[in-house]
Design a protein around this motif. Structure first.
Motif, PDB file in Angstrom:
ATOM      1  N   ASN A   1      47.614  99.694   2.868  1.00 53.90           N
ATOM      2  CA  ASN A   1      46.879  98.449   3.104  1.00 53.90           C
ATOM      3  C   ASN A   1      47.081  97.533   1.900  1.00 53.90           C
ATOM      4  O   ASN A   1      46.217  97.401   1.043  1.00 53.90           O
ATOM      5  CB  ASN A   1      45.394  98.730   3.329  1.00 53.90           C
ATOM      6  CG  ASN A   1      44.639  97.515   3.860  1.00 53.90           C
ATOM      7  OD1 ASN A   1      45.181  96.412   3.924  1.00 53.90           O
ATOM      8  ND2 ASN A   1      43.388  97.708   4.231  1.00 53.90           N
ATOM      9  N   GLN A   2      48.231  96.883   1.859  1.00 57.03           N
ATOM     10  CA  GLN A   2      48.559  96.064   0.698  1.00 57.03           C
ATOM     11  C   GLN A   2      47.748  94.775   0.631  1.00 57.03           C
ATOM     12  O   GLN A   2      47.725  94.102  -0.399  1.00 57.03           O
ATOM     13  CB  GLN A   2      50.059  95.770   0.690  1.00 57.03           C
ATOM     14  CG  GLN A   2      50.894  97.030   0.514  1.00 57.03           C
ATOM     15  CD  GLN A   2      52.370  96.759   0.340  1.00 57.03           C
ATOM     16  OE1 GLN A   2      52.770  95.737  -0.206  1.00 57.03           O
ATOM     17  NE2 GLN A   2      53.193  97.676   0.816  1.00 57.03           N
ATOM     18  N   GLY A   3      47.065  94.428   1.719  1.00 58.90           N
ATOM     19  CA  GLY A   3      46.200  93.261   1.697  1.00 58.90           C
ATOM     20  C   GLY A   3      44.812  93.546   1.159  1.00 58.90           C
ATOM     21  O   GLY A   3      43.986  92.633   1.046  1.00 58.90           O
ATOM     22  N   PHE A   4      44.539  94.801   0.820  1.00 53.24           N
ATOM     23  CA  PHE A   4      43.240  95.199   0.277  1.00 53.24           C
ATOM     24  C   PHE A   4      43.293  95.015  -1.233  1.00 53.24           C
ATOM     25  O   PHE A   4      43.857  95.823  -1.954  1.00 53.24           O
ATOM     26  CB  PHE A   4      42.961  96.656   0.657  1.00 53.24           C
ATOM     27  CG  PHE A   4      41.675  97.227   0.136  1.00 53.24           C
ATOM     28  CD1 PHE A   4      40.584  96.430  -0.154  1.00 53.24           C
ATOM     29  CD2 PHE A   4      41.555  98.599  -0.056  1.00 53.24           C
ATOM     30  CE1 PHE A   4      39.398  96.968  -0.637  1.00 53.24           C
ATOM     31  CE2 PHE A   4      40.377  99.156  -0.526  1.00 53.24           C
ATOM     32  CZ  PHE A   4      39.306  98.335  -0.819  1.00 53.24           C
ATOM     33  N   TRP A   5      42.692  93.933  -1.718  1.00 54.16           N
ATOM     34  CA  TRP A   5      42.798  93.605  -3.140  1.00 54.16           C
ATOM     35  C   TRP A   5      42.277  94.731  -4.026  1.00 54.16           C
ATOM     36  O   TRP A   5      42.910  95.097  -5.017  1.00 54.16           O
ATOM     37  CB  TRP A   5      42.028  92.319  -3.454  1.00 54.16           C
ATOM     38  CG  TRP A   5      42.480  91.124  -2.682  1.00 54.16           C
ATOM     39  CD1 TRP A   5      43.655  90.974  -1.987  1.00 54.16           C
ATOM     40  CD2 TRP A   5      41.764  89.900  -2.511  1.00 54.16           C
ATOM     41  NE1 TRP A   5      43.713  89.741  -1.398  1.00 54.16           N
ATOM     42  CE2 TRP A   5      42.565  89.057  -1.699  1.00 54.16           C
ATOM     43  CE3 TRP A   5      40.532  89.434  -2.962  1.00 54.16           C
ATOM     44  CZ2 TRP A   5      42.163  87.778  -1.337  1.00 54.16           C
ATOM     45  CZ3 TRP A   5      40.125  88.160  -2.602  1.00 54.16           C
ATOM     46  CH2 TRP A   5      40.936  87.342  -1.799  1.00 54.16           C
ATOM     47  N   TRP A   6      41.096  95.279  -3.661  1.00 58.17           N
ATOM     48  CA  TRP A   6      40.505  96.324  -4.494  1.00 58.17           C
ATOM     49  C   TRP A   6      41.063  97.707  -4.172  1.00 58.17           C
ATOM     50  O   TRP A   6      40.533  98.717  -4.621  1.00 58.17           O
ATOM     51  CB  TRP A   6      38.979  96.274  -4.398  1.00 58.17           C
ATOM     52  CG  TRP A   6      38.448  95.146  -5.234  1.00 58.17           C
ATOM     53  CD1 TRP A   6      38.105  93.903  -4.811  1.00 58.17           C
ATOM     54  CD2 TRP A   6      38.263  95.152  -6.651  1.00 58.17           C
ATOM     55  NE1 TRP A   6      37.704  93.126  -5.874  1.00 58.17           N
ATOM     56  CE2 TRP A   6      37.789  93.871  -7.010  1.00 58.17           C
ATOM     57  CE3 TRP A   6      38.443  96.107  -7.651  1.00 58.17           C
ATOM     58  CZ2 TRP A   6      37.499  93.528  -8.333  1.00 58.17           C
ATOM     59  CZ3 TRP A   6      38.148  95.766  -8.960  1.00 58.17           C
ATOM     60  CH2 TRP A   6      37.680  94.493  -9.292  1.00 58.17           C
TER      61      TRP A   6
ATOM     62  N   SER B   1      40.938  94.741   8.538  1.00 61.20           N
ATOM     63  CA  SER B   1      39.865  95.616   9.016  1.00 61.20           C
ATOM     64  C   SER B   1      40.408  96.794   9.815  1.00 61.20           C
ATOM     65  O   SER B   1      39.898  97.917   9.705  1.00 61.20           O
ATOM     66  CB  SER B   1      38.872  94.820   9.863  1.00 61.20           C
ATOM     67  OG  SER B   1      38.201  93.862   9.074  1.00 61.20           O
ATOM     68  N   LEU B   2      41.427  96.557  10.625  1.00 61.00           N
ATOM     69  CA  LEU B   2      42.040  97.660  11.368  1.00 61.00           C
ATOM     70  C   LEU B   2      42.580  98.720  10.414  1.00 61.00           C
ATOM     71  O   LEU B   2      42.383  99.928  10.626  1.00 61.00           O
ATOM     72  CB  LEU B   2      43.164  97.130  12.260  1.00 61.00           C
ATOM     73  CG  LEU B   2      42.734  96.433  13.556  1.00 61.00           C
ATOM     74  CD1 LEU B   2      43.912  95.670  14.162  1.00 61.00           C
ATOM     75  CD2 LEU B   2      42.195  97.458  14.561  1.00 61.00           C
ATOM     76  N   LEU B   3      43.246  98.280   9.359  1.00 63.80           N
ATOM     77  CA  LEU B   3      43.792  99.222   8.387  1.00 63.80           C
ATOM     78  C   LEU B   3      42.682  99.928   7.617  1.00 63.80           C
ATOM     79  O   LEU B   3      42.750 101.135   7.360  1.00 63.80           O
ATOM     80  CB  LEU B   3      44.725  98.485   7.427  1.00 63.80           C
ATOM     81  CG  LEU B   3      46.014  97.933   8.045  1.00 63.80           C
ATOM     82  CD1 LEU B   3      46.730  97.008   7.065  1.00 63.80           C
ATOM     83  CD2 LEU B   3      46.938  99.071   8.473  1.00 63.80           C
ATOM     84  N   LYS B   4      41.651  99.175   7.252  1.00 63.95           N
ATOM     85  CA  LYS B   4      40.550  99.760   6.486  1.00 63.95           C
ATOM     86  C   LYS B   4      39.798 100.792   7.324  1.00 63.95           C
ATOM     87  O   LYS B   4      39.491 101.892   6.850  1.00 63.95           O
ATOM     88  CB  LYS B   4      39.600  98.648   6.037  1.00 63.95           C
ATOM     89  CG  LYS B   4      38.537  99.101   5.050  1.00 63.95           C
ATOM     90  CD  LYS B   4      39.158  99.528   3.743  1.00 63.95           C
ATOM     91  CE  LYS B   4      38.087  99.860   2.714  1.00 63.95           C
ATOM     92  NZ  LYS B   4      38.668 100.528   1.534  1.00 63.95           N
ATOM     93  N   LEU B   5      39.510 100.458   8.567  1.00 61.35           N
ATOM     94  CA  LEU B   5      38.812 101.408   9.428  1.00 61.35           C
ATOM     95  C   LEU B   5      39.668 102.643   9.703  1.00 61.35           C
ATOM     96  O   LEU B   5      39.152 103.763   9.795  1.00 61.35           O
ATOM     97  CB  LEU B   5      38.402 100.732  10.734  1.00 61.35           C
ATOM     98  CG  LEU B   5      37.257  99.716  10.611  1.00 61.35           C
ATOM     99  CD1 LEU B   5      37.101  98.925  11.902  1.00 61.35           C
ATOM    100  CD2 LEU B   5      35.942 100.414  10.249  1.00 61.35           C
TER     101      LEU B   5
END
Length: 269
Positions: free
Chosen positions: A35-40, A155-159
């Protein structure tokens, strides 16, 4: 163990989600290729707060370890909330984040205990789809929310990462469901090791707020973690300027640390 309890639990959760964490001297590099769009999930954890003149060095370190990233995110591995000399970071467009780290050995029921929903871990594909719908509704109602299509992808990647961690036995996502199967409130709670569990992503649907759902769910999740994870210390992180901290304190949490971070959004965001 990190000096900061918040970052200790952050790194544990990133590992559960499949992130790659490496050390380079006293610097910790966190990468989340899933999830490269997840900054943290793609940041640098620095051993101390910046001093005057550190901006160029920190930016260069970030560019070297996260080439191509448009964001800039740094954590500071201390527990006292020190930001030392943030002036040049602020001038360069960074936000300085100081969040409250709250802990509790056990929670107690909120004054307004909700009895009009079913509180349980997510189990089916329909449950996880309901969690996505909830996240999108919360984002849409937020005046500072993210662009919808990009946020849906994130959100799809995070979930998906939460689901993998849950299926591996590291914790669970729990929801408050109404009779139709809609998820009115949700959160995650995951084992961080050493008897510590960390809450994640506490959210309530904009049309279901002020009904005691979040407080009841936080309490339910605390009991669940003690029973299923053997948790002795519960950890939750909150923006001190937002009402959520008062909600957490109302079910037994107390502030023990301050977590410091520096964040710069992509120019186009």
């Amino acid at each position: 163990m990190s000096r900061s309890l918040a970052y200790f639990t952050d790194l544990a959760l990133r590992r559960h989600e499949g992130s790659v964490i490496t050390r380079e001297g006293d610097l910790t590099v966190i990468r989340s290729p899933q999830n490269q769009g997840f900054w943290w999930g793609n940041f640098l954890l620095m051993p101390a707060a910046p001093q005057a003149g550190d901006l160029a060095r920190w930016d260069a370190l970030f560019a070297r370890h996260h080439p191509g990233a448009k964001h800039r995110v740094f954590g500071v591995d201390t527990s006292g909330g020190e930001a030392s000399d943030p002036a040049e970071f602020l001038a360069a467009g960074y936000q300085v984040l100081r969040d409250s780290v709250l802990t509790s050995e056990r929670t107690w029921p909120p004054r307004r205990l909700s009895r009009d929903a079913t509180f349980r871990p997510l189990a089916s594909d329909a449950d996880w789809a309901a969690a996505l719908t909830l996240r999108e509704a919360v984002n849409a109602a937020d005046p500072g929310g993210h662009e919808p299509e990009g946020y849906r992808t994130f959100s799809l990647l995070k979930l998906a990462s939460y689901r993998r961690a849950q299926e591996a036995g590291h914790g669970a996502m729990l929801g408050a469901f109404d009779a139709t199967g809609a998820m009115l409130s949700g959160l995650g709670i995951f084992d961080a090791g050493e008897g510590v569990a960390r809450y994640q992503s506490v959210e309530t649907h904009p049309e279901a707020r002020s009904r005691g759902l979040a407080g009841t769910l936080v309490h339910t999740a605390g009991d669940w973690a003690r029973e299923h994870l053997g948790t002795r210390t519960l950890v939750i992180v909150a923006d001190p300027e937002y009402h959520a901290q008062r909600l957490y304190e109302s079910v037994g949490f107390a502030k023990t640390e301050t977590q410091v971070g520096f964040q710069k959004r992509p120019a186009a965001d």
